[in-house]
Design a protein around this motif. Structure first.
Motif, PDB file in Angstrom:
ATOM      1  N   ASN A  84       5.335  -8.821   3.994  1.00 53.39           N
ATOM      2  CA  ASN A  84       4.463  -8.781   5.173  1.00 53.39           C
ATOM      3  C   ASN A  84       3.545  -7.561   5.119  1.00 53.39           C
ATOM      4  O   ASN A  84       2.913  -7.210   6.111  1.00 53.39           O
ATOM      5  N   GLU A  85       3.486  -6.901   3.995  1.00 55.38           N
ATOM      6  CA  GLU A  85       2.668  -5.728   3.692  1.00 55.38           C
ATOM      7  C   GLU A  85       3.251  -4.442   4.261  1.00 55.38           C
ATOM      8  O   GLU A  85       3.354  -3.440   3.560  1.00 55.38           O
ATOM      9  N   VAL A  86       3.624  -4.441   5.535  1.00 54.08           N
ATOM     10  CA  VAL A  86       4.220  -3.252   6.131  1.00 54.08           C
ATOM     11  C   VAL A  86       5.523  -2.893   5.413  1.00 54.08           C
ATOM     12  O   VAL A  86       5.827  -1.707   5.209  1.00 54.08           O
ATOM     13  N   THR A 104       2.100 -10.896  10.100  1.00 54.12           N
ATOM     14  CA  THR A 104       1.519  -9.565  10.288  1.00 54.12           C
ATOM     15  C   THR A 104       0.091  -9.689  10.817  1.00 54.12           C
ATOM     16  O   THR A 104      -0.695 -10.489  10.300  1.00 54.12           O
ATOM     17  N   ILE A 116       5.961 -12.325  14.742  1.00 49.34           N
ATOM     18  CA  ILE A 116       5.364 -11.019  14.451  1.00 49.34           C
ATOM     19  C   ILE A 116       6.425  -9.938  14.590  1.00 49.34           C
ATOM     20  O   ILE A 116       6.557  -9.048  13.743  1.00 49.34           O
ATOM     21  N   ASP A 156      -1.930 -12.711   2.099  1.00 48.46           N
ATOM     22  CA  ASP A 156      -2.905 -12.161   3.047  1.00 48.46           C
ATOM     23  C   ASP A 156      -4.174 -12.994   2.967  1.00 48.46           C
ATOM     24  O   ASP A 156      -4.757 -13.141   1.896  1.00 48.46           O
ATOM     25  N   CYS A 161      14.024  -7.885  10.979  1.00 51.17           N
ATOM     26  CA  CYS A 161      12.893  -7.116  10.487  1.00 51.17           C
ATOM     27  C   CYS A 161      13.360  -5.980   9.585  1.00 51.17           C
ATOM     28  O   CYS A 161      12.747  -5.674   8.580  1.00 51.17           O
ATOM     29  N   ARG A 172       6.273 -15.367   4.432  1.00 53.04           N
ATOM     30  CA  ARG A 172       5.590 -14.392   5.284  1.00 53.04           C
ATOM     31  C   ARG A 172       4.087 -14.566   5.117  1.00 53.04           C
ATOM     32  O   ARG A 172       3.609 -14.985   4.061  1.00 53.04           O
ATOM     33  N   SER A 213       0.089 -12.856   6.350  1.00 55.70           N
ATOM     34  CA  SER A 213      -0.690 -11.777   6.971  1.00 55.70           C
ATOM     35  C   SER A 213      -2.107 -12.271   7.258  1.00 55.70           C
ATOM     36  O   SER A 213      -2.829 -12.677   6.335  1.00 55.70           O
ATOM     37  N   GLY A 230       8.842  -9.790  11.664  1.00 53.65           N
ATOM     38  CA  GLY A 230       8.282  -9.419  10.376  1.00 53.65           C
ATOM     39  C   GLY A 230       7.812 -10.556   9.507  1.00 53.65           C
ATOM     40  O   GLY A 230       7.487 -10.340   8.340  1.00 53.65           O
TER      41      GLY A 230
END
Length: 843
Positions: A281-283, A105, A99, A29, A9, A71, A73, A102
């Motif tokens: 993964n946006e984060v 999401t 999750i 996403d 991650c 990845r 989301s 990473g």
């Protein structure tokens, strides 16, 4: 294994200081329009299929460099909930693993919600399922979003941040909106969205270019075009504060299902010596941006944008009001359950699944794809609205009824016709209490604590007889016990006197005149120099029609009511009640005919000038002015005609004011406010019953409903006191709970009175009190809200033995840090409008 996952991650999409290339994050996403173009079964199958596909893609690309690994989301925790309910433990563990490392999401919110009609507690409970997962598996939930709808509440960032969120992204649909031009140039492409308490989330909300491009809800629909835009669009780059790190999120759009490897191949093809293109993964984007962008380059903004698609919930107004009422009633149900659980630790053990479903439904009910009567699955979505509402209502009413009965069996009862009066609120209060009874006069009611008779009378509600008493000084989150005795009462006076052919009645404070509409045409505050509260030529609680005659009802030493069967269009009746000692005028309206798509309001015109309007929004007490005028609302890009009407609206000038408590309405119009302007000069509140505010949007004809209940209360006051306004509204909307005692002399609670907890500062309010989600052995959860604008000290004292420990937690009950507790008193300091949740564990 956990060390490997953490390392993975930390590598995936992370900022590498030695690499100075531009970093463009593209995120797959998905976007859910629940029961819009597919039924529930199809959505469930799509959730399961997409998760399985992207789990396999994570495995298939595991050998790729981190930037080029798959990845995905999801756009809500309901996806995760669905997967857990339909897959094996092993399959769910596989998803949890991805999750954690990473590659998948999950955000905090259940799906894409319209928040403007939601009570603050509904917002919080809708995120409770991620809280359970967080504690069980160590999964962090750092992202929460409000997609597609063009507006955002003022208080929402505070509720998100208080629940653990750090980041958010928003893309809008520039259709079905009354907001004019401006979304194409928002002025803030990424910023800190700050709530009224100073908490914030880092918000990526680009100026709109298209629904399926930057600023829309599928920015990476064409991932190659998204990369080119982020790298070279001169207008965007001139607005964006730190062009080295850019995120373009969203692939699925309105599609039911998206199975693609496009983002991986695009990242591989578009990465070069000048830029890294990272499958995100946006984060990872937010972490990189926050670490890399100069702090002074990122703006902050605090303010609300009003309501747009949120207003559709008023097209099924009574169903939505039932949800609002149930969320309010949860306060009493859980406080009762806490007392019972201390005696019977198993009391909540069979309710875990139904509670989890109810809390999830408190979000899903407000999912943004509201039924419109046109789209193919609209009527299935109507059924979904009614089912989710019913499940919430049934859970809360069952819990409250069972807990009330159970407590009655745990209070010592040496004999006599005794009952308890329970106060769910966090301060001692005096109010009316009704207990079902077939007693016939003569009788009196005695306070067992003092041995003194209290005021009492017989009333009839909904064809059932009750004994109504004036219950004085009922302790905080506690009870007093009363006994009905076959002895004549010493109280023979009435709470009000009548005149003017029964159109006027008055108590020690108010003289009220009621007309044939069921409206108040005059309201005199006798204790404030006979101040008239109604604007000349106008009235309060006026629906605009009717020709009824006021009739006295339920007259006695405690209260007096005027009933007006007004008729009119729509057909309606009103009950207006004044009390002995209780400083409040209660208004109970019932509308008993369908009104189609017409917008129906109860209008309140107050005798004020130079006033300021304040109201509870969503997790905030807002001042209903634009920010340039010293208020809480954005100066542009907002919609201002119907504002959120949670517990109260208050209109006050420098010396006087009126608080209007609202039990059932969702929204209100302030004066002659329009879509584009807030009217801050007309002292009028139009409380919305329901209606299709935007033509052809929302459910037609209230889905056939023909009964609508709207209850309000009025209190005159001197200068504005924010906490007092909230306390008055909570007292109105949280009546005492009563039940006859069923235990013998061996009950676990004392026979006369008891208080579980008290709080010293009246400006800090107990918002929720409940057994911990994992059971009473894990402690009591207490949520408090400093509703004042200034910081205040908190001293929260428990009266049930010594507390072993106390923790600050997120609103979704995950521990954050220890907090000082001494002799069962928890002490803390809360900034203005700060809501804080605690866990306390008994020794």
């Amino acid at each position: 294994m956990l060390l490997f996952l953490a390392a993975s991650c930390s590598i995936g999409g992370s900022n590498e200081p030695s690499d100075q290339r531009r970093r463009i994050y593209i995120a797959n996403d998905d976007h859910t329009d629940y029961i819009w173009l597919a039924d529930e079964d199809s959505h469930r199958d799509a959730f399961l299929r997409m998760f399985d596909y992207y789990l396999d893609q994570a495995d298939a690309t595991a050998a790729n460099p981190s930037d080029f690994q798959s990845r995905f989301s999801a756009d809500g925790s309901f996806w995760l909930w669905t997967y857990q309910k339909n897959k094996s433990t092993q399959e769910f563990q596989r998803l949890i693993g991805r999750i954690l490392d990473g590659h998948i999401t999950i955000p905090l919110q259940p799906l894409v919600l319209c928040y403007g009609a939601m009570p603050a507690e509904a917002v919080i409970r809708s995120m409770y399922y991620p809280g359970r997962i967080e504690r069980a598996f160590g999964v962090p939930f750092e992202l929460s979003c409000a997609m597609e709808n063009q507006t955002l509440p003022y208080g929402l960032p505070s509720l998100w941040a208080g629940s653990g969120a750090k980041y958010s992204w928003k893309g809008v649909c520039n259709h079905a909106t009354q907001i004019g031009n401006g979304m194409e140039s928002r002025g803030r492409e990424i910023y800190y969205a700050v709530g009224p308490d100073g908490r914030s989330v880092l918000m990526k909300w680009h100026s709109w270019t298209d629904d399926y491009a930057s600023g829309g809800y599928a920015e990476a629909r064409d991932p190659s075009a998204a990369v080119d835009f982020a790298a070279s669009d001169a207008t965007f780059l001139s607005r964006y504060p730190f062009t080295k790190v850019v995120g373009m999120f969203g692939k699925g759009g309105d599609d039911l299902q998206t199975l693609t490897t496009d983002l991986v191949t695009t990242a591989q093809a578009k990465s070069s010596a000048a830029q890294r293109v990272i499958v995100s993964n946006e984060v990872d984007f937010f972490r990189d941006f926050k670490a890399s962008a100069p702090a002074d380059s990122v703006p902050s903004f605090s303010g609300g944008f009003g309501n747009q698609w949120d207003l559709y919930s008023a097209t099924m107004a009574e169903v939505t009001a039932n949800v609002k009422r149930a969320v309010e009633d949860l306060r009493s149900a859980e406080a009762l359950a806490t007392l019972v659980s201390f005696v019977d630790p198993t009391f909540m053990s069979t309710r875990s699944e139904s509670a989890e479903e109810a809390f999830m439904n408190m979000g899903l009910y407000y999912e943004h794809a509201w039924p419109d009567g046109i789209t193919p699955f609209s009527w299935q979505r109507v059924d979904f609205q009614r089912r989710t509402a019913s499940q919430i209502v049934n859970y809360v009413s069952s819990l409250k009824s069972d807990a009330a009965s159970a407590l009655a069996g745990h209070i010592q009862n040496p004999g006599g016709n005794r009952y308890y009066v329970f106060n769910p609120l966090g301060w001692s209060r005096t109010d009316i209490a009704d207990i079902p009874s077939s007693v016939t006069p003569p009788f009196r009611v005695v306070d067992v604590t003092t041995g003194e008779e209290v005021r009492s009378q017989l009333i009839v509600k909904n064809s059932q007889s009750f004994v109504r008493i004036l219950a004085e000084d009922v302790p905080s989150v506690g009870y007093r016990v009363y006994e009905i005795q076959s002895v004549p009462s010493k109280f023979t006076d009435n709470a009000a006197t009548f005149s003017g052919g029964n159109t006027i009645f008055e108590n020690e404070r108010y003289r009220v005149t009621v007309d044939g509409h069921g409206a108040i045409s005059s309201m005199i505050d006798k204790l404030d120099g006979n101040r008239q509260l109604v604007q000349a030529g106008h009235s309060l609680n006026d629906i605009g029609s009717g020709s009824g005659t006021p009739v006295p009802e339920n007259i006695g030493p405690v209260s007096a009511t005027l009933l007006v069967n007004a008729g009119g269009v729509p057909y309606h009746r009103a009950r207006i009640t004044v009390y002995k000692t209780v400083d409040r005028i209660d208004i109970d309206n019932e509308l008993t005919s369908n009104f189609g798509d017409t917008i129906i309001t109860y209008d309140y015109n107050f005798n004020l000038s130079g006033h300021t309007a304040r109201h509870e929004e969503v997790g905030a007490i807002a001042t209903a002015k634009l920010k340039a005028q010293g208020g809480s609302y954005s100066d542009n890009l907002g919609r201002y005609d119907y504002l959120t009407m949670n517990h109260f609206v208050d209109l006050s000038d420098a010396a006087h004011g009126v608080t209007l408590s609202n039990w059932d309405s969702l929204f209100f119009q302030l004066g002659n406010s329009s879509v584009s302007s807030l009217d801050v000069t007309t002292p009028e509140v139009k409380a919305l019953v329901g209606g299709r505010i935007d033509a052809n949007l929302g459910t037609p004809d209230q889905n056939g409903d023909s009964y609508f209940k709207n209850r309000y209360a009025l209190r005159s006051h001197a200068e504005y006191d924010q906490a007092d306004a909230m306390r008055m509204a909570l007292e109105h909307q949280n009546p005492f709970v009563t039940a006859y005692l069923t235990a013998g002399s061996g009950g676990g609670y004392p026979s006369s009175s008891y208080s579980l907890v008290s709080i010293a500062d009246p400006r800090t309010i107990i918002w929720a009190l409940k057994p911990a989600e994992e059971g009473i052995s894990e402690g009591i959860i207490v949520r408090v809200w400093n509703v004042d604008d200034a910081a205040h000290s908190l001293d929260l004292t428990f009266h049930l033995g010594h507390m072993a420990s106390a923790q600050r937690t997120t609103h979704i009950e995950t521990n954050i840090s220890p907090v000082r507790i001494f002799n069962s008193t928890l002490s803390d300091v809360l900034p203005g409008q700060w809501m804080q949740t605690y866990r306390l564990v008994r020794r």
